[in-house]
Design an enzyme around this catalytic site. Structure first.
Site, PDB file in Angstrom:
ATOM      1  N   LYS A 204       0.845  -1.204   0.000  1.00 22.14           N
ATOM      2  CA  LYS A 204       0.000   0.000   0.000  1.00 22.14           C
ATOM      3  C   LYS A 204       0.878   1.251   0.000  1.00 22.14           C
ATOM      4  O   LYS A 204       0.706   2.148  -0.803  1.00 22.14           O
ATOM      5  CB  LYS A 204      -0.920  -0.026   1.228  1.00 22.14           C
ATOM      6  N   GLU A 210      10.433  -4.693   4.698  1.00 25.44           N
ATOM      7  CA  GLU A 210      10.542  -6.087   4.270  1.00 25.44           C
ATOM      8  C   GLU A 210      10.256  -6.218   2.777  1.00 25.44           C
ATOM      9  O   GLU A 210      10.986  -6.885   2.029  1.00 25.44           O
ATOM     10  CB  GLU A 210       9.533  -6.965   5.026  1.00 25.44           C
ATOM     11  N   GLY A 265      -4.882  -1.680   4.921  1.00 25.85           N
ATOM     12  CA  GLY A 265      -4.039  -2.793   4.473  1.00 25.85           C
ATOM     13  C   GLY A 265      -4.696  -4.148   4.687  1.00 25.85           C
ATOM     14  O   GLY A 265      -4.705  -5.006   3.810  1.00 25.85           O
ATOM     15  N   ARG A 266      -5.283  -4.346   5.873  1.00 23.09           N
ATOM     16  CA  ARG A 266      -5.854  -5.669   6.172  1.00 23.09           C
ATOM     17  C   ARG A 266      -7.228  -5.864   5.539  1.00 23.09           C
ATOM     18  O   ARG A 266      -7.868  -6.895   5.727  1.00 23.09           O
ATOM     19  CB  ARG A 266      -5.886  -5.899   7.685  1.00 23.09           C
ATOM     20  N   GLU A 351      -5.031  -6.666  14.675  1.00 23.21           N
ATOM     21  CA  GLU A 351      -4.516  -5.341  14.301  1.00 23.21           C
ATOM     22  C   GLU A 351      -5.645  -4.308  14.367  1.00 23.21           C
ATOM     23  O   GLU A 351      -5.409  -3.131  14.585  1.00 23.21           O
ATOM     24  CB  GLU A 351      -3.895  -5.394  12.891  1.00 23.21           C
ATOM     25  N   HIS A 382      -5.612 -33.145  17.085  1.00 24.31           N
ATOM     26  CA  HIS A 382      -4.489 -33.946  17.564  1.00 24.31           C
ATOM     27  C   HIS A 382      -3.368 -33.068  18.093  1.00 24.31           C
ATOM     28  O   HIS A 382      -2.228 -33.520  18.226  1.00 24.31           O
ATOM     29  CB  HIS A 382      -3.992 -34.853  16.435  1.00 24.31           C
ATOM     30  N   LYS A 510       9.108  -0.817  14.410  1.00 25.14           N
ATOM     31  CA  LYS A 510       9.730  -0.413  13.132  1.00 25.14           C
ATOM     32  C   LYS A 510      10.810   0.632  13.377  1.00 25.14           C
ATOM     33  O   LYS A 510      11.914   0.549  12.845  1.00 25.14           O
ATOM     34  CB  LYS A 510       8.667   0.199  12.203  1.00 25.14           C
TER      35      LYS A 510
HETATM   36  O1  F6P Z   1       2.050  -4.260   9.936  1.00 27.74           O
HETATM   37  C1  F6P Z   1       1.679  -2.965   9.654  1.00 27.74           C
HETATM   38  C2  F6P Z   1       1.182  -2.791   8.250  1.00 27.74           C
HETATM   39  O2  F6P Z   1       1.049  -1.419   8.045  1.00 27.74           O
HETATM   40  C3  F6P Z   1      -0.123  -3.512   7.948  1.00 27.74           C
HETATM   41  O3  F6P Z   1      -1.231  -2.832   8.398  1.00 27.74           O
HETATM   42  C4  F6P Z   1      -0.040  -3.645   6.475  1.00 27.74           C
HETATM   43  O4  F6P Z   1      -0.957  -4.580   5.987  1.00 27.74           O
HETATM   44  C5  F6P Z   1       1.400  -4.056   6.319  1.00 27.74           C
HETATM   45  O5  F6P Z   1       2.099  -3.293   7.281  1.00 27.74           O
HETATM   46  C6  F6P Z   1       2.005  -3.855   4.955  1.00 27.74           C
HETATM   47  O6  F6P Z   1       1.967  -2.530   4.552  1.00 27.74           O
HETATM   48  P1  F6P Z   1       2.161  -2.114   3.046  1.00 27.74           P
HETATM   49  O7  F6P Z   1       1.076  -2.722   2.239  1.00 27.74           O
HETATM   50  O8  F6P Z   1       2.123  -0.614   3.039  1.00 27.74           O
HETATM   51  O9  F6P Z   1       3.514  -2.627   2.602  1.00 27.74           O
END
Ligand code: F6P
Length: 546
Positions: A204, A210, A265-266, A351, A382, A510
């Site tokens: 987003k 990452e 995002g979620r 979240e 199990h 972060k």
């Molecule tokens: O973990 C925090 C967060 O902002 C989530 O809400 C989001 O889904 C994820 O990081 C990834 O963010 P982005 O889509 O901006 O890379």
């Protein structure tokens, strides 16, 4: 705050009066319980009769919803109000799957034309990849695509792509890389041919450490394998709200799929973040998924609170979390293809509602969102069901079961069904000491040997469950199921008065990770850190990374 409302106080005293009842007796007294406490909408059937409720409970919970002005909150979301108040944004993922001709507004502008334009762009691109018309830089068709994203930009598309496995194209392999641990991307790259691989960078913000680290490494790998920077344009696509950054990364605009800051995002699998789903199962199926979610949106928006699936599920969760002190909620799909569903729900729920202050910043004096966990049945049986049945803490659980299977094979599906129903029955009725004694006597045990075993074999029962039944796991029913949980989480956040759409709690980690990374890169440990962090960082510096 809601905990000083009359409805809250009435629920507290109601809990005292029902706290000593046992579900086994409630079923014995009322053969009509299943009919009374079940509900069907959008092809989903909810049996909530195995909950710790009596006839008076739901009316009291519905009063709580009224006091929290739930109906106004629901309307506010659909009307594009800035209900994400800490980020001053509307929350309109429902617009992404709005299959009606109804306009939906953000700041007075109808967003539907833009939504439809991106869907059309996704259709053209996904069909081109699926048919082989869109090729890699050396003229080979795409056989593998890798979604690089994390959190909502990974869990949603990954979970749906897995769940819709029976609909997936056989000649296209879907991969998902999320962890910054090089083992995730590195192990994947070993299996790929650069000439026939597409990377979709899903972020987003397009700033997530990452995702950008994985995307840059994938880019380097691609350039090294194909020997040219120009190849990137053919082998990368992106889904993002940050079009400047995708451009700077070198992804051509016609391969960038936009979405908007009013999509959390979620809650983004319905947007361009769903591109991997569209490529895997086809755009028609993706649109069926949207249609299923839209049907649930319409149900949520228009049904009375008392006949509203997300409202009932949400209120039952509030009942246990706030009046019975349950701290966890288990989601147990009896469907192997839903094996990432609970992981996805963890982000959705935890979240969204893992908060300690209200929308206005006041400390909550009561519990908010639960710890969500679970695994598919029968595997979970199990592993952790021992705790569900006889542990000292108890966990309300949702059992999810599709009536028909995509893989009819011998007795498998009937066995799966029998196990699912048996578990909810066992959790509800338990097994008393007298029943255990009779069983052991029938097996020939007596005396001390018999007495020593009894308490170990007693099941307290009275452990509440919901059972959600779907006719079959199809894109449409699954869309409805996911939307059901999204709205359930919103219902709960609305009752507690929290903002379910921000996530400030992920920021501190972060920030600190960036500081520690700077130290690790410079080779000097800052005195600013506590002694534990300094000690561990010092140790990691002694060890070469490879
Ligand atoms: O973990 C925090 C967060 O902002 C989530 O809400 C989001 O889904 C994820 O990081 C990834 O963010 P982005 O889509 O901006 O890379």
């Amino acid at each position: 705050m809601i905990d000083s409302s009359a409805a809250w106080l009435a629920l507290s005293s109601h809990q005292q009066s029902v706290g000593t009842l046992h579900l086994r007796n409630l079923f014995a007294q009322d053969p009509d319980r299943f009919r009374k406490f079940s509900l069907e909408a959008c092809d989903l059937f909810l049996d909530y009769s195995k909950n710790l409720i009596v006839d008076d409970t739901l009316p009291l919970l519905l009063r709580l919803a009224e006091e929290a002005q739930l109906e106004a909150r629901i309307a506010g979301m659909f009307d594009g109000e800035k209900i994400n108040n800490t980020e001053q944004r509307p929350v309109l993922h429902v617009a992404l799957r709005n299959r009606s001709n109804r306009a939906m507004f953000v700041d007075g502008k109808d967003v539907m034309p833009e939504v439809d334009a991106v869907l059309a762009q996704m259709r053209t691109y996904s069909e081109g990849i699926r048919s082989g018309a869109i090729k890699g830089s050396t003229g080979k068709s795409i056989t593998d695509f890798v979604n690089i994203g994390i959190g909502g930009s990974d869990l949603g598309p990954l979970m749906v792509t897995e769940a819709l496995e029976p609909y997936r194209s056989e000649h296209l392999r879907a991969h998902f890389v999320s962890n910054v641990d090089g083992a995730h991307l590195g192990a994947k790259l070993k299996t790929l041919d650069a000439q026939s691989t597409l990377f979709i960078v899903a972020s987003k913000t397009f700033t997530t450490q990452e995702t950008l680290t994985n995307a840059r490494s994938a880019r380097e790998w691609m350039v090294a394998k194909l020997g040219s920077e120009a190849a990137i344009a053919h082998h990368f696509a992106a889904a993002s709200t940050n079009l400047k950054a995708t451009h700077a990364f070198g992804i051509p605009n016609d391969r960038v799929f936009a979405f908007w800051d009013w999509v959390g995002g979620r809650y983004s699998l319905w947007s361009a973040i769903g591109l991997p789903i569209a490529i895997a199962v086809g755009m028609d199926r993706f649109e069926e998924l949207l249609s299923g979610a839209h049907a649930m949106d319409e149900h949520f928006r228009t049904a009375s609170l008392a006949r509203n699936l997300p409202v009932i599920l949400g209120l039952l969760g509030v009942w246990y979390g706030n009046f019975w002190n349950a701290r966890c909620h288990a989601v147990l799909p009896y469907d192997q293809s839903m094996h990432r569903f609970t992981a996805y729900l963890q982000q959705l729920d935890m979240e969204s509602n893992g908060k300690s202050v209200t929308r206005d910043g006041e400390s909550l004096g009561f519990a908010s969102g639960p710890i969500v966990w679970g695994e598919p049945g029968t595997n979970g049986q199990h592993a952790f069901y021992q705790h569900l049945h006889q542990g000292t803490t108890w966990t309300p659980a949702d059992f999810i079961f599709p009536l028909a299977t995509h893989y009819p094979m011998g007795e498998h599906h009937r066995m799966l069904m029998a196990n699912c129903l048996a578990q909810t029955q066992a959790l509800m009725q338990g097994k008393s000491a007298d029943e255990v004694r009779s069983e052991l006597i029938a097996q020939g045990l007596k005396g001390d040997a018999l007495e020593r075993l009894i308490s170990h074999k007693v099941f307290p029962g009275n452990r509440p469950t919901n059972t959600i039944v779907l006719p079959k796991l199809t894109p449409r029913t699954f869309g409805a199921l996911i939307a059901l949980y999204e709205h359930k989480v919103f219902v709960q956040g609305s009752i507690w008065g929290v903002n379910s759409f921000d996530q400030w709690g992920v920021e501190l980690g972060k920030q600190l990770a960036n500081r520690i990374l700077q130290d690790a890169q410079s080779g000097s440990v800052s005195e600013e850190h506590d002694c534990s962090t300094r000690g561990l960082l010092g140790k990691s510096m002694l060890q070469p990374p490879g």
